[in-house]
Design a protein around this motif. Structure first.
Motif, PDB file in Angstrom:
ATOM      1  N   ALA A 104     -10.417  28.219 -18.825  1.00  0.00           N
ATOM      2  CA  ALA A 104     -10.083  28.645 -17.659  1.00  0.00           C
ATOM      3  C   ALA A 104     -11.049  29.762 -17.139  1.00  0.00           C
ATOM      4  N   ALA A 105     -10.984  30.774 -18.050  1.00  0.00           N
ATOM      5  CA  ALA A 105     -11.487  31.854 -17.876  1.00  0.00           C
ATOM      6  C   ALA A 105     -13.084  31.717 -17.624  1.00  0.00           C
ATOM      7  N   ALA A 106     -13.834  30.772 -18.616  1.00  0.00           N
ATOM      8  CA  ALA A 106     -15.320  30.417 -18.335  1.00  0.00           C
ATOM      9  C   ALA A 106     -15.514  29.933 -17.130  1.00  0.00           C
ATOM     10  N   LEU A 107     -14.659  29.533 -16.432  1.00  0.00           N
ATOM     11  CA  LEU A 107     -14.772  28.672 -15.090  1.00  0.00           C
ATOM     12  C   LEU A 107     -14.450  29.527 -13.966  1.00  0.00           C
ATOM     13  N   LEU A 108     -13.197  30.316 -14.064  1.00  0.00           N
ATOM     14  CA  LEU A 108     -12.881  31.118 -12.906  1.00  0.00           C
ATOM     15  C   LEU A 108     -13.175  32.570 -12.925  1.00  0.00           C
ATOM     16  N   GLY A 109     -13.429  32.986 -14.241  1.00  0.00           N
ATOM     17  CA  GLY A 109     -13.857  34.503 -14.411  1.00  0.00           C
ATOM     18  C   GLY A 109     -12.473  35.217 -14.779  1.00  0.00           C
ATOM     19  N   ASP A 110     -12.246  36.304 -14.506  1.00  0.00           N
ATOM     20  CA  ASP A 110     -11.171  37.370 -15.068  1.00  0.00           C
ATOM     21  C   ASP A 110     -10.180  37.286 -13.506  1.00  0.00           C
ATOM     22  N   VAL A 111      -9.483  36.151 -13.615  1.00  0.00           N
ATOM     23  CA  VAL A 111      -8.510  36.055 -12.532  1.00  0.00           C
ATOM     24  C   VAL A 111      -7.001  36.392 -13.183  1.00  0.00           C
ATOM     25  N   PRO A 112      -6.173  36.670 -12.204  1.00  0.00           N
ATOM     26  CA  PRO A 112      -4.768  37.069 -12.778  1.00  0.00           C
ATOM     27  C   PRO A 112      -4.004  35.659 -13.451  1.00  0.00           C
ATOM     28  N   ARG A 113      -3.488  36.163 -14.740  1.00  0.00           N
ATOM     29  CA  ARG A 113      -3.008  35.000 -15.274  1.00  0.00           C
ATOM     30  C   ARG A 113      -1.607  35.278 -16.084  1.00  0.00           C
TER      31      ARG A 113
END
Length: 167
Positions: A104-113
Motif C-alpha cells: 500500500a505504501a508503495a502505491l499510495l505513499g505516506d498516507v495516514p494509517r
C-alpha cells in the motif's frame, strides 16, 4: 462553520482477521458470529464529527484472499488512508498486514494509517507478545480491538478519520 470532507479508506489484512466485522461494528453497531468471506470489495460509509469538522469515511472492505492481490491494488487507488487489520490470535496475520503495508505504501505513499490488532476479547489466546506489540506501536498507531464486544473499534476508526481531516 463546519467543513465536510469525504475520504476513501481501505481495510487490509489476511482472510479471517475480522475486517468485515470491524466495519459492521463501526458503521451499524452489529456483530455476527457467522463468518462471511468478502469477495472483491464491500463498501460502507460513516459520518464522523470532530468539533467544527465532519468527515465521511468511505470504507472499502477488501478481500483478504491472496489470489485477489492484483484486484486489491486497483481498489487501493485513490485511498486517503488505510487500516491494517491483524488477528492477535494468529501471529502470521501480523506479518501479512506488514507485507500489505509495504504494498500500500508503495502505491499510495505516506498516507495516514493505523494497525488494528483485532480479537482483543480473546487476549488470553494471543500469539503476539507485549514486546512485539510495543515494537509495532513505535512504527505507527496501534489499536487493540474486538469487533465482537466493540472495544477499541470506534477509537481506531476515529483516530484514522482525525488524521484524514483537511489541515
Amino acid at each position: 462553520m463546519s467543513t465536510l470532507a469525504k475520504r476513501k479508506v481501505c481495510l487490509l489484512g489476511a482472510t479471517g482477521v475480522g475486517k468485515t466485522s470491524l466495519v459492521l461494528r463501526f458503521v451499524r453497531s452489529i456483530f455476527s458470529d457467522t463468518y462471511q468471506t468478502t469477495i472483491g470489495t464491500r463498501i460502507e460509509t460513516k459520518h464522523i464529527h470532530y468539533d467544527d469538522h465532519e468527515i465521511v469515511l468511505v470504507l472499502w472492505d477488501l478481500s483478504g484472499e491472496d489470489e485477489f492481490q492484483r484486484v486489491r491494488l486497483s481498489y487501493l487507488r485513490g485511498a486517503a488512508g488505510y487500516l491494517l487489520v491483524a488477528d492477535g490470535t494468529r501471529r502470521a496475520t501480523v506479518e501479512t498486514a506488514l507485507a500489505l503495508h509495504h504494498t500500500a505504501a508503495a502505491l499510495l505513499g505516506d498516507v495516514p494509517r493505523v494497525l488494528v490488532l483485532n480479537k482483543a476479547d480473546l487476549r488470553a489466546l494471543w500469539e503476539l507478545d507485549d514486546a512485539s506489540e510495543r515494537e509495532l506501536a513505535a512504527r505507527w498507531p496501534v489499536f487493540e480491538t474486538s469487533a465482537k464486544t466493540g472495544a477499541g473499534v470506534e477509537e481506531a476508526f476515529r483516530a484514522l478519520g482525525h488524521a484524514l481531516l483537511p489541515r
